[in-house]
Design a protein around this motif. Structure first.
Motif, PDB file in Angstrom:
ATOM      1  N   UNK A 203      -6.743  13.517  31.086  1.00  0.00           N
ATOM      2  CA  UNK A 203      -6.218  12.188  30.794  1.00  0.00           C
ATOM      3  C   UNK A 203      -4.897  12.002  31.520  1.00  0.00           C
ATOM      4  N   UNK A 204      -4.744  10.898  32.247  1.00  0.00           N
ATOM      5  CA  UNK A 204      -3.470  10.588  32.880  1.00  0.00           C
ATOM      6  C   UNK A 204      -2.500   9.997  31.858  1.00  0.00           C
ATOM      7  N   UNK A 205      -1.197  10.049  32.145  1.00  0.00           N
ATOM      8  CA  UNK A 205      -0.221   9.403  31.267  1.00  0.00           C
ATOM      9  C   UNK A 205      -0.507   7.906  31.120  1.00  0.00           C
ATOM     10  N   UNK A 206      -0.112   7.355  29.992  1.00  0.00           N
ATOM     11  CA  UNK A 206      -0.388   5.948  29.678  1.00  0.00           C
ATOM     12  C   UNK A 206       0.521   5.039  30.505  1.00  0.00           C
ATOM     13  N   UNK A 207      -0.069   3.987  31.067  1.00  0.00           N
ATOM     14  CA  UNK A 207       0.681   2.993  31.838  1.00  0.00           C
ATOM     15  C   UNK A 207       0.860   1.731  31.018  1.00  0.00           C
ATOM     16  N   UNK A 208       2.017   1.121  31.131  1.00  0.00           N
ATOM     17  CA  UNK A 208       2.284  -0.186  30.528  1.00  0.00           C
ATOM     18  C   UNK A 208       2.153  -1.235  31.624  1.00  0.00           C
ATOM     19  N   UNK A 209       1.363  -2.263  31.376  1.00  0.00           N
ATOM     20  CA  UNK A 209       1.009  -3.217  32.420  1.00  0.00           C
ATOM     21  C   UNK A 209       1.500  -4.624  32.118  1.00  0.00           C
ATOM     22  N   UNK A 210       2.034  -5.263  33.139  1.00  0.00           N
ATOM     23  CA  UNK A 210       2.463  -6.655  33.048  1.00  0.00           C
ATOM     24  C   UNK A 210       1.698  -7.455  34.083  1.00  0.00           C
ATOM     25  N   UNK A 211       1.227  -8.638  33.677  1.00  0.00           N
ATOM     26  CA  UNK A 211       0.386  -9.459  34.538  1.00  0.00           C
ATOM     27  C   UNK A 211       1.056 -10.793  34.861  1.00  0.00           C
ATOM     28  N   UNK A 213      -0.490 -14.578  36.129  1.00  0.00           N
ATOM     29  CA  UNK A 213      -1.685 -15.383  36.432  1.00  0.00           C
ATOM     30  C   UNK A 213      -2.957 -14.548  36.354  1.00  0.00           C
ATOM     31  N   UNK A 214      -2.985 -13.614  35.393  1.00  0.00           N
ATOM     32  CA  UNK A 214      -4.181 -12.819  35.179  1.00  0.00           C
ATOM     33  C   UNK A 214      -4.334 -11.639  36.114  1.00  0.00           C
ATOM     34  N   UNK A 215      -3.409 -11.460  37.064  1.00  0.00           N
ATOM     35  CA  UNK A 215      -3.480 -10.360  38.034  1.00  0.00           C
ATOM     36  C   UNK A 215      -2.402  -9.345  37.685  1.00  0.00           C
ATOM     37  N   UNK A 216      -2.751  -8.071  37.714  1.00  0.00           N
ATOM     38  CA  UNK A 216      -1.765  -7.034  37.430  1.00  0.00           C
ATOM     39  C   UNK A 216      -0.598  -7.159  38.397  1.00  0.00           C
ATOM     40  N   UNK A 217       0.602  -7.170  37.855  1.00  0.00           N
ATOM     41  CA  UNK A 217       1.816  -7.311  38.650  1.00  0.00           C
ATOM     42  C   UNK A 217       2.578  -5.993  38.729  1.00  0.00           C
ATOM     43  N   UNK A 218       2.839  -5.393  37.565  1.00  0.00           N
ATOM     44  CA  UNK A 218       3.682  -4.199  37.487  1.00  0.00           C
ATOM     45  C   UNK A 218       3.074  -3.224  36.482  1.00  0.00           C
ATOM     46  N   UNK A 219       3.077  -1.939  36.829  1.00  0.00           N
ATOM     47  CA  UNK A 219       2.721  -0.875  35.887  1.00  0.00           C
ATOM     48  C   UNK A 219       3.918   0.050  35.726  1.00  0.00           C
ATOM     49  N   UNK A 220       4.248   0.367  34.477  1.00  0.00           N
ATOM     50  CA  UNK A 220       5.412   1.179  34.141  1.00  0.00           C
ATOM     51  C   UNK A 220       4.926   2.471  33.487  1.00  0.00           C
ATOM     52  N   UNK A 221       5.376   3.610  34.010  1.00  0.00           N
ATOM     53  CA  UNK A 221       4.921   4.906  33.496  1.00  0.00           C
ATOM     54  C   UNK A 221       6.127   5.841  33.391  1.00  0.00           C
ATOM     55  N   UNK A 273      -6.439  -0.383  39.308  1.00  0.00           N
ATOM     56  CA  UNK A 273      -5.176  -0.824  39.885  1.00  0.00           C
ATOM     57  C   UNK A 273      -3.973  -0.225  39.135  1.00  0.00           C
ATOM     58  N   UNK A 274      -4.098  -0.111  37.820  1.00  0.00           N
ATOM     59  CA  UNK A 274      -2.980   0.409  37.030  1.00  0.00           C
ATOM     60  C   UNK A 274      -2.813   1.922  37.181  1.00  0.00           C
ATOM     61  N   UNK A 275      -3.704   2.563  37.923  1.00  0.00           N
ATOM     62  CA  UNK A 275      -3.595   3.991  38.168  1.00  0.00           C
ATOM     63  C   UNK A 275      -3.071   4.340  39.547  1.00  0.00           C
ATOM     64  N   UNK A 310       4.855   0.864  39.528  1.00  0.00           N
ATOM     65  CA  UNK A 310       4.010   0.366  40.601  1.00  0.00           C
ATOM     66  C   UNK A 310       4.090  -1.153  40.630  1.00  0.00           C
ATOM     67  N   UNK A 311       4.223  -1.720  41.821  1.00  0.00           N
ATOM     68  CA  UNK A 311       4.255  -3.176  42.005  1.00  0.00           C
ATOM     69  C   UNK A 311       3.145  -3.574  42.963  1.00  0.00           C
TER      70      UNK A 311
END
Length: 376
Positions: A203-211, A213-221, A273-275, A310-311
């Motif tokens: 299992x990879x570490x959990x990512x926090x995702x911000x979108x 317009x429905x598209x992933x913008x930023x993932x924070x880990x 994408x969030x990975x 990730x951006x």
């Protein structure tokens, strides 16, 4: 399961950026790659050893994959599940056609997740206009989502009343949908797992995702949630993979409501994408895991080596010329990944960058500053 070792040919259905990064990982490990994608300019096709330019359901192309590849995978869930089933009669396929078919239909997906004893947001299957004549009070305000072929916020309409739901259903062409109750959320997170067998799972570490317009913008880990929430999300993802008897890389997206009672939003039977943060911040990337699980090898180490943000880079920042890459590349802790797409369009994923730092907040602050500079 017999191990497939380097120098073998691996096949992948789909030549987009996920296929490109799979190809890069596989070739770095000593494998050869055949990409099946109808686009002559597909990002993965140009890097692969062989690029078969054909439709995903063309039997002659599938036969060629089965004859020349030791195993076949996919980069996206909307590839015809029947094609995977056809291939599986002659060659190892991961993920299975059954797993992919579940993820292709939101109604089937939500019913399957619920049947596995895991929580989803309250929803109604809307398979005809008459389904909207019932009492919708427990599902409003909500989001009406196409059951099939919706992604990155496409095919989704927010509705507050029954009248709006009916109008939205007509707007979406009267196709099968789910009406999902809108929840008050603290965060959205995702978990990516790699599973080679019931006893070989990572299992990879959990990512926090911000979108946007429905598209992933930023993932924070690491995700800015409590350790208990992060552990619970990983447990739920593992339980779902076990229920599906899943082999491969699986992404599970979650809603984190105000009470931390986790809800599964959707799944993706592939790298996600969030990975993408794993390319630079983990001991192994999600694409190396895709290769390893396809080849029957145990998953590699998933340790987080550095906090990371990730951006996504969308086509919006391409104007008359290339974006100002020097603003990114002059930063020693920033890793730029471009996907080799020839045409930039608004909303099209063209690349991403990862910012590594001593803590997630520092990485996020720098990432957002760089993002703003690129958009200026």
């Amino acid at each position: 399961m017999k191990h497939i070792l380097p120098n073998a040919m691996l096949g992948i259905l789909g030549g987009g950026q996920l296929g490109r990064m799979f190809t890069m990982a596989a070739r770095a490990m000593g494998y050869r790659v055949t990409v099946l994608d109808p686009d002559a300019d597909s990002p993965a096709g140009g890097l692969a050893d062989v690029h078969i330019r054909a439709a995903y359901d063309e039997r002659a192309a599938l036969d060629r994959l089965a004859e020349t590849c030791a195993a076949v995978t996919t980069e996206f869930e909307n590839v015809p599940a029947d094609s995977l089933g056809y291939l599986a009669q002659r060659v190892r396929v991961s993920p299975s056609a059954e797993s992919v078919s579940i993820a292709q239909d939101r109604i089937a997906e939500k019913r399957y997740i619920s049947g596995a004893g895991l929580q989803v947001a309250p929803f109604l299957a809307i398979e005809g206009a008459g389904d909207l004549d019932r009492n919708l009070e427990g599902h409003l305000p909500g989001i009406l989502k196409l059951a099939r072929l919706g992604y990155d916020g496409k095919g989704q309409v927010r509705v507050k009343t029954a009248e709006e739901a009916k109008a939205a259903f007509a707007e979406l062409g009267g196709k099968s949908c789910v009406l999902e109750r809108q929840l008050n959320l603290k965060a959205e997170i995702s978990v990516i797992i790699a599973r080679s067998s019931p006893t070989e799972v990572a299992c990879f570490p959990v990512a926090e995702n911000q979108h946007e317009s429905g598209i992933l913008d930023v993932s924070i880990v690491p995700a800015r949630v409590t350790p208990a929430v992060a552990a619970h999300a990983q447990e739920m993802a593992l339980k779902l993979a076990q229920a599906m008897d899943y082999i491969g890389v699986l992404a599970v997206e979650f809603f984190v409501p105000d009470d931390d009672d986790l809800v599964i939003n959707e799944i993706a039977p592939r790298p996600h994408n969030s990975g993408h943060y794993t390319l630079d911040a983990c001991a192994a990337s999600q694409f190396e895991q895709q290769v390893r699980t396809l080849c029957g090898l145990p998953p590699a180490d998933t340790r987080l080596l550095s906090p990371v943000v990730m951006v996504n880079l969308l086509g919006d920042i391409w104007r008359d010329d290339e974006p100002a890459w020097d603003k990114l590349l002059s930063q020693p802790n920033v890793k730029l990944h471009l996907y080799g797409k020839k045409t930039a369009r608004i909303g099209r994923k063209m690349g991403h960058f990862n910012v590594l730092a001593d803590d997630a907040e520092t990485a996020l602050s720098q990432a957002l500053e760089l993002k703003q500079m690129l958009h200026a």
